[in-house]
Write a protein that holds these residues in place. Structure first.
Motif, PDB file in Angstrom:
ATOM      1  N   VAL A  58      -2.760   5.069   9.207  1.00 44.61           N
ATOM      2  CA  VAL A  58      -2.707   3.691   8.708  1.00 44.61           C
ATOM      3  C   VAL A  58      -3.745   3.621   7.601  1.00 44.61           C
ATOM      4  CG1 VAL A  58      -3.072   1.260   9.211  1.00 44.61           C
ATOM      5  CG2 VAL A  58      -1.950   2.739  10.906  1.00 44.61           C
ATOM      6  N   VAL A  59      -3.338   3.133   6.447  1.00 45.64           N
ATOM      7  CA  VAL A  59      -4.228   3.167   5.287  1.00 45.64           C
ATOM      8  C   VAL A  59      -4.379   1.789   4.672  1.00 45.64           C
ATOM      9  CG1 VAL A  59      -3.491   5.543   4.805  1.00 45.64           C
ATOM     10  CG2 VAL A  59      -2.399   3.639   3.583  1.00 45.64           C
ATOM     11  N   GLN A  60      -5.405   1.669   3.828  1.00 47.69           N
ATOM     12  CA  GLN A  60      -5.631   0.496   2.998  1.00 47.69           C
ATOM     13  C   GLN A  60      -5.304   0.879   1.553  1.00 47.69           C
ATOM     14  OE1 GLN A  60      -5.947  -2.072   5.247  1.00 47.69           O
ATOM     15  NE2 GLN A  60      -7.778  -2.863   4.246  1.00 47.69           N
ATOM     16  N   SER A  61      -4.475   0.091   0.906  1.00 45.57           N
ATOM     17  CA  SER A  61      -4.130   0.401  -0.479  1.00 45.57           C
ATOM     18  C   SER A  61      -4.126  -0.857  -1.328  1.00 45.57           C
ATOM     19  CB  SER A  61      -2.772   1.110  -0.568  1.00 45.57           C
ATOM     20  OG  SER A  61      -1.716   0.241  -0.231  1.00 45.57           O
ATOM     21  N   ALA A  62      -4.280  -0.633  -2.639  1.00 45.53           N
ATOM     22  CA  ALA A  62      -4.285  -1.751  -3.586  1.00 45.53           C
ATOM     23  C   ALA A  62      -3.879  -1.228  -4.957  1.00 45.53           C
ATOM     24  CB  ALA A  62      -5.652  -2.411  -3.649  1.00 45.53           C
ATOM     25  N   HIS A  63      -2.667  -0.708  -5.050  1.00 41.53           N
ATOM     26  CA  HIS A  63      -2.227  -0.113  -6.315  1.00 41.53           C
ATOM     27  C   HIS A  63      -0.878  -0.677  -6.726  1.00 41.53           C
ATOM     28  CE1 HIS A  63       0.586   2.752  -4.251  1.00 41.53           C
ATOM     29  NE2 HIS A  63      -0.292   2.602  -3.277  1.00 41.53           N
ATOM     30  N   HIS A  64      -0.706  -0.847  -8.034  1.00 37.31           N
ATOM     31  CA  HIS A  64       0.593  -1.286  -8.550  1.00 37.31           C
ATOM     32  C   HIS A  64       1.306  -0.147  -9.271  1.00 37.31           C
ATOM     33  CE1 HIS A  64       0.216  -1.848 -13.055  1.00 37.31           C
ATOM     34  NE2 HIS A  64      -1.030  -1.552 -12.731  1.00 37.31           N
ATOM     35  N   GLN A  65       0.644   1.003  -9.390  1.00 38.53           N
ATOM     36  CA  GLN A  65       1.242   2.193  -9.980  1.00 38.53           C
ATOM     37  C   GLN A  65       1.309   3.297  -8.929  1.00 38.53           C
ATOM     38  OE1 GLN A  65      -1.215   2.882 -13.557  1.00 38.53           O
ATOM     39  NE2 GLN A  65       0.392   1.833 -14.706  1.00 38.53           N
ATOM     40  N   ALA A  66       2.053   4.369  -9.250  1.00 43.66           N
ATOM     41  CA  ALA A  66       2.200   5.460  -8.288  1.00 43.66           C
ATOM     42  C   ALA A  66       2.595   6.733  -9.023  1.00 43.66           C
ATOM     43  CB  ALA A  66       3.251   5.105  -7.243  1.00 43.66           C
ATOM     44  N   LEU A  87      -0.435  -8.954  -3.707  1.00 48.88           N
ATOM     45  CA  LEU A  87      -0.372  -9.555  -5.034  1.00 48.88           C
ATOM     46  C   LEU A  87      -0.808 -11.011  -4.992  1.00 48.88           C
ATOM     47  CD1 LEU A  87       3.033  -8.092  -6.282  1.00 48.88           C
ATOM     48  CD2 LEU A  87       0.750  -7.468  -7.084  1.00 48.88           C
ATOM     49  N   GLY A  88      -1.629 -11.378  -5.954  1.00 48.10           N
ATOM     50  CA  GLY A  88      -2.079 -12.748  -6.069  1.00 48.10           C
ATOM     51  C   GLY A  88      -3.228 -13.126  -5.154  1.00 48.10           C
ATOM     52  N   ALA A  89      -3.653 -12.207  -4.297  1.00 51.30           N
ATOM     53  CA  ALA A  89      -4.754 -12.503  -3.374  1.00 51.30           C
ATOM     54  C   ALA A  89      -6.090 -12.374  -4.080  1.00 51.30           C
ATOM     55  CB  ALA A  89      -4.704 -11.547  -2.185  1.00 51.30           C
ATOM     56  N   PRO A  90      -7.125 -13.062  -3.597  1.00 54.14           N
ATOM     57  CA  PRO A  90      -8.472 -12.828  -4.125  1.00 54.14           C
ATOM     58  C   PRO A  90      -8.833 -11.358  -3.974  1.00 54.14           C
ATOM     59  CG  PRO A  90      -8.431 -14.721  -2.640  1.00 54.14           C
ATOM     60  CD  PRO A  90      -7.103 -14.045  -2.509  1.00 54.14           C
ATOM     61  N   ASP A 100      -9.389  -9.724  -0.708  1.00 57.83           N
ATOM     62  CA  ASP A 100      -8.248  -9.610   0.204  1.00 57.83           C
ATOM     63  C   ASP A 100      -7.111  -8.799  -0.405  1.00 57.83           C
ATOM     64  OD1 ASP A 100      -9.513 -11.319   2.081  1.00 57.83           O
ATOM     65  OD2 ASP A 100      -8.850 -13.076   0.937  1.00 57.83           O
ATOM     66  N   ILE A 101      -7.379  -8.054  -1.442  1.00 62.43           N
ATOM     67  CA  ILE A 101      -6.326  -7.381  -2.201  1.00 62.43           C
ATOM     68  C   ILE A 101      -5.720  -6.200  -1.455  1.00 62.43           C
ATOM     69  CG2 ILE A 101      -7.739  -5.690  -3.456  1.00 62.43           C
ATOM     70  CD1 ILE A 101      -5.094  -7.963  -5.050  1.00 62.43           C
ATOM     71  N   MET A 102      -6.493  -5.582  -0.546  1.00 62.37           N
ATOM     72  CA  MET A 102      -6.010  -4.390   0.149  1.00 62.37           C
ATOM     73  C   MET A 102      -4.901  -4.748   1.139  1.00 62.37           C
ATOM     74  SD  MET A 102      -7.609  -1.488  -0.660  1.00 62.37           S
ATOM     75  CE  MET A 102      -9.010  -1.099  -1.740  1.00 62.37           C
ATOM     76  N   ALA A 103      -3.866  -3.899   1.155  1.00 63.04           N
ATOM     77  CA  ALA A 103      -2.762  -4.051   2.095  1.00 63.04           C
ATOM     78  C   ALA A 103      -2.729  -2.841   3.023  1.00 63.04           C
ATOM     79  CB  ALA A 103      -1.440  -4.160   1.340  1.00 63.04           C
ATOM     80  N   ALA A 104      -2.530  -3.084   4.314  1.00 64.73           N
ATOM     81  CA  ALA A 104      -2.450  -1.998   5.289  1.00 64.73           C
ATOM     82  C   ALA A 104      -0.998  -1.574   5.479  1.00 64.73           C
ATOM     83  CB  ALA A 104      -3.047  -2.445   6.621  1.00 64.73           C
ATOM     84  N   HIS A 105      -0.770  -0.276   5.529  1.00 66.92           N
ATOM     85  CA  HIS A 105       0.574   0.244   5.797  1.00 66.92           C
ATOM     86  C   HIS A 105       0.466   1.679   6.303  1.00 66.92           C
ATOM     87  CE1 HIS A 105       0.698   2.839   2.216  1.00 66.92           C
ATOM     88  NE2 HIS A 105       0.148   1.835   1.555  1.00 66.92           N
ATOM     89  N   PRO A 106       1.513   2.181   6.942  1.00 70.46           N
ATOM     90  CA  PRO A 106       1.475   3.553   7.462  1.00 70.46           C
ATOM     91  C   PRO A 106       1.780   4.586   6.378  1.00 70.46           C
ATOM     92  CG  PRO A 106       3.534   2.511   8.086  1.00 70.46           C
ATOM     93  CD  PRO A 106       2.723   1.450   7.388  1.00 70.46           C
TER      94      PRO A 106
END
Length: 247
Positions: free
Chosen positions: A178-186, A147-150, A153-159
């Motif tokens: 390990v994935v890259q995600s950038a979502h605020h909904q689910a 959140l708040g990143a350009p 750089d918006i993608m976050a890595a997590h398992p």
């Protein structure tokens, strides 16, 4: 149906025009272009279509000959399609024409048995099309987006853990991603016939499969440049394997 040498896949995005958010559009273009290239590398003849730009009838016509479909990421689905609130945190622009057309594509894929992969918003479209609903915002304490990143750089890595018995785990040859995600909904309530086969450490659904149809959705972005090598290719290969089983 086409021969194996001319197998056809439609990559369906939201829109090719975002004059209100040029930077975001440029990043989405990178992601969608990588999906197209991965499909072409796998031997597909790719048809790229923007749902909001053509309307439902034309979208269905333009994708009618495709043996497989990919629904790509993008803006939030309009709450009117799943009975959600009209005002919620971090609400994005809505493209209701795209929502309507992509929902119709899921219905047709289900009827025909067409292999379909939904990515991020694409997973949510599958969910809504089959009667499920959406968690409209995951809040600010989240592992799913920087959140708040350009935008770059918006993608976050997590398992993500996959269910042992899932087709996805079998096809990818692993139960841990390990994935890259950038979502605020689910995903909220699962749509009819869908099962959750992948979850993040916080319990958010990251992958779904249909119990009978060759329909899969992933909440993460295998097409992101920062995703693990081979992840996108493996998911595209699943479309070819499912399509071959239907020939």
């Amino acid at each position: 149906m086409a021969t194996r040498a001319e197998k056809r896949l439609s990559v369906v995005e939201v829109t090719r025009y975002r004059p209100r958010d040029v930077e975001y559009h440029a990043y989405v273009e990178v992601l969608n272009s990588r999906a197209v290239r991965a499909a072409e590398d796998a031997g597909w003849t790719v048809n790229r279509v923007a749902a909001a730009d053509v309307g439902t009838a034309s979208l269905l016509a333009l994708t009618d000959a495709s043996e497989a479909i990919m629904l790509m990421g993008g803006e939030d689905i309009s709450p009117r399609f799943y009975g959600g609130d009209e005002d919620y945190p971090f609400e994005s622009q809505h493209f209701e024409t795209a929502d309507e057309g992509q929902i119709a594509l899921v219905h047709r894929a289900l009827r025909r048995g067409t292999p379909l992969l939904g990515v991020c918003r694409g997973l949510q479209i599958i969910t809504v099309a089959l009667g499920g609903d959406i968690v409209q915002d995951l809040g600010t304490d989240t592992i799913h987006k920087n959140l708040g990143a350009p935008i770059r750089d918006i993608m976050a890595a997590h398992p993500v853990g996959l269910e042992r018995s899932s087709r996805l785990a079998a096809d990818l040859g692993t139960r841990e991603l390990v994935v890259q995600s950038a979502h605020h909904q689910a995903v909220g309530r699962l749509g009819d016939g869908l099962v959750a086969v992948g979850t993040a450490p916080d319990g958010v659904v990251e992958a779904v499969e249909h119990v009978h149809a060759p329909i899969t959705g992933v909440q993460f972005h295998p097409e992101d440049p920062g995703a693990p090598a081979g992840q996108l290719a493996s998911l595209v290969a699943r479309l070819g394997a499912r399509e071959a089983a239907l020939v």
